[in-house]
Design a protein around this motif. Structure first.
Motif, mmCIF file in Angstrom:
data_model
loop_
_atom_site.group_PDB
_atom_site.id
_atom_site.type_symbol
_atom_site.label_atom_id
_atom_site.label_comp_id
_atom_site.label_asym_id
_atom_site.label_seq_id
_atom_site.Cartn_x
_atom_site.Cartn_y
_atom_site.Cartn_z
ATOM 1 N N ILE A 1 0.749 -1.501 0.090
ATOM 2 C CA ILE A 1 -0.317 -0.286 0.034
ATOM 3 C C ILE A 1 0.149 1.331 -0.070
ATOM 4 O O ILE A 1 0.900 2.379 -0.568
ATOM 5 N N ARG A 2 1.619 1.535 0.970
ATOM 6 C CA ARG A 2 2.721 2.655 0.801
ATOM 7 C C ARG A 2 3.125 2.641 -0.510
ATOM 8 O O ARG A 2 3.522 3.631 -1.659
ATOM 9 N N ARG A 3 4.041 1.987 -0.617
ATOM 10 C CA ARG A 3 4.656 1.932 -2.515
ATOM 11 C C ARG A 3 3.645 1.902 -3.556
ATOM 12 O O ARG A 3 4.383 3.311 -4.528
ATOM 13 N N LYS A 4 2.508 1.641 -3.445
ATOM 14 C CA LYS A 4 1.648 2.249 -4.373
ATOM 15 C C LYS A 4 1.915 4.582 -4.518
ATOM 16 O O LYS A 4 1.390 4.782 -4.986
ATOM 17 N N ILE A 5 1.621 4.489 -2.966
ATOM 18 C CA ILE A 5 1.542 6.069 -3.129
ATOM 19 C C ILE A 5 2.906 7.070 -2.706
ATOM 20 O O ILE A 5 2.864 8.453 -3.005
ATOM 21 N N GLU A 6 3.829 6.183 -2.649
ATOM 22 C CA GLU A 6 5.169 7.201 -1.702
ATOM 23 C C GLU A 6 6.048 8.222 -2.962
ATOM 24 O O GLU A 6 6.812 8.594 -2.337
ATOM 25 N N HIS A 7 5.376 8.207 -4.785
ATOM 26 C CA HIS A 7 6.136 8.643 -5.325
ATOM 27 C C HIS A 7 4.961 10.206 -5.054
ATOM 28 O O HIS A 7 5.194 11.270 -5.624
ATOM 29 N N ARG A 8 3.927 9.667 -4.237
ATOM 30 C CA ARG A 8 3.551 11.310 -4.191
ATOM 31 C C ARG A 8 3.935 11.119 -2.368
ATOM 32 O O ARG A 8 3.080 12.986 -1.995
ATOM 33 N N ILE A 9 4.361 11.033 -1.759
ATOM 34 C CA ILE A 9 4.781 11.849 -0.232
ATOM 35 C C ILE A 9 6.319 11.728 -0.177
ATOM 36 O O ILE A 9 6.830 10.884 -0.886
ATOM 37 N N GLU A 10 6.161 13.335 0.424
ATOM 38 C CA GLU A 10 7.445 13.599 0.551
ATOM 39 C C GLU A 10 8.406 13.550 2.434
ATOM 40 O O GLU A 10 7.406 14.285 2.517
ATOM 41 N N VAL A 11 8.761 13.033 2.446
ATOM 42 C CA VAL A 11 9.302 12.921 3.469
ATOM 43 C C VAL A 11 10.291 13.476 4.236
ATOM 44 O O VAL A 11 11.328 13.865 3.799
ATOM 45 N N ILE A 12 9.505 14.445 5.197
ATOM 46 C CA ILE A 12 10.562 16.009 5.853
ATOM 47 C C ILE A 12 10.812 15.964 6.825
ATOM 48 O O ILE A 12 9.928 14.927 8.274
ATOM 49 N N THR A 13 12.077 15.418 7.704
ATOM 50 C CA THR A 13 12.271 15.137 8.810
ATOM 51 C C THR A 13 13.115 16.562 9.778
ATOM 52 O O THR A 13 13.131 17.221 9.536
ATOM 53 N N LEU A 14 11.739 16.711 11.164
ATOM 54 C CA LEU A 14 11.604 18.160 11.542
ATOM 55 C C LEU A 14 12.433 17.610 13.098
ATOM 56 O O LEU A 14 12.667 16.460 13.518
#
Length: 98
Positions: free
Chosen positions: A85-98
């Motif tokens: 499920i994550r792999r299907k949407i990961e191209h839409r997500i930018e992970v930013i560490t705060l």
């Protein structure tokens, strides 16, 4: 290894709103809709602290029944679920560490 403390929901929301407000300024966005969750006053304070009293974009809170506000929730759920499920949407997500 240094262990970081777990943030409260409010602390996490404040960090996220601050980062989002800065991004909205950089992207020259004109409007943002935030899901209302009985924390609107605190959200407004955080945004003002991040970008000043006269934000260069309009921001408003709307009820969770606005279908456009469901999209971030669906993505957050899929990311948290992991696996295929994550792999299907990961191209839409930018992970930013705060």
């Amino acid at each position: 290894m240094v262990k970081s403390r777990k943030l409260s929901e409010r602390e996490a929301r404040d960090l996220t709103l601050t980062a989002a407000a800065h991004d909205l300024v950089e992207l020259s966005e004109s409007r943002v809709v935030i899901e209302s969750c009985d924390q609107d006053r605190e959200d407004n304070r955080v945004i003002r602290q991040a970008v000043g009293p006269q934000a260069p974009f309009e921001y408003l809170h709307d009820r969770p029944n606005n279908p456009l506000l469901w999209l971030p929730d669906v993505h957050a759920w899929a990311w948290g679920r992991g696996g295929s499920i994550r792999r299907k949407i990961e191209h839409r997500i930018e992970v930013i560490t705060l």
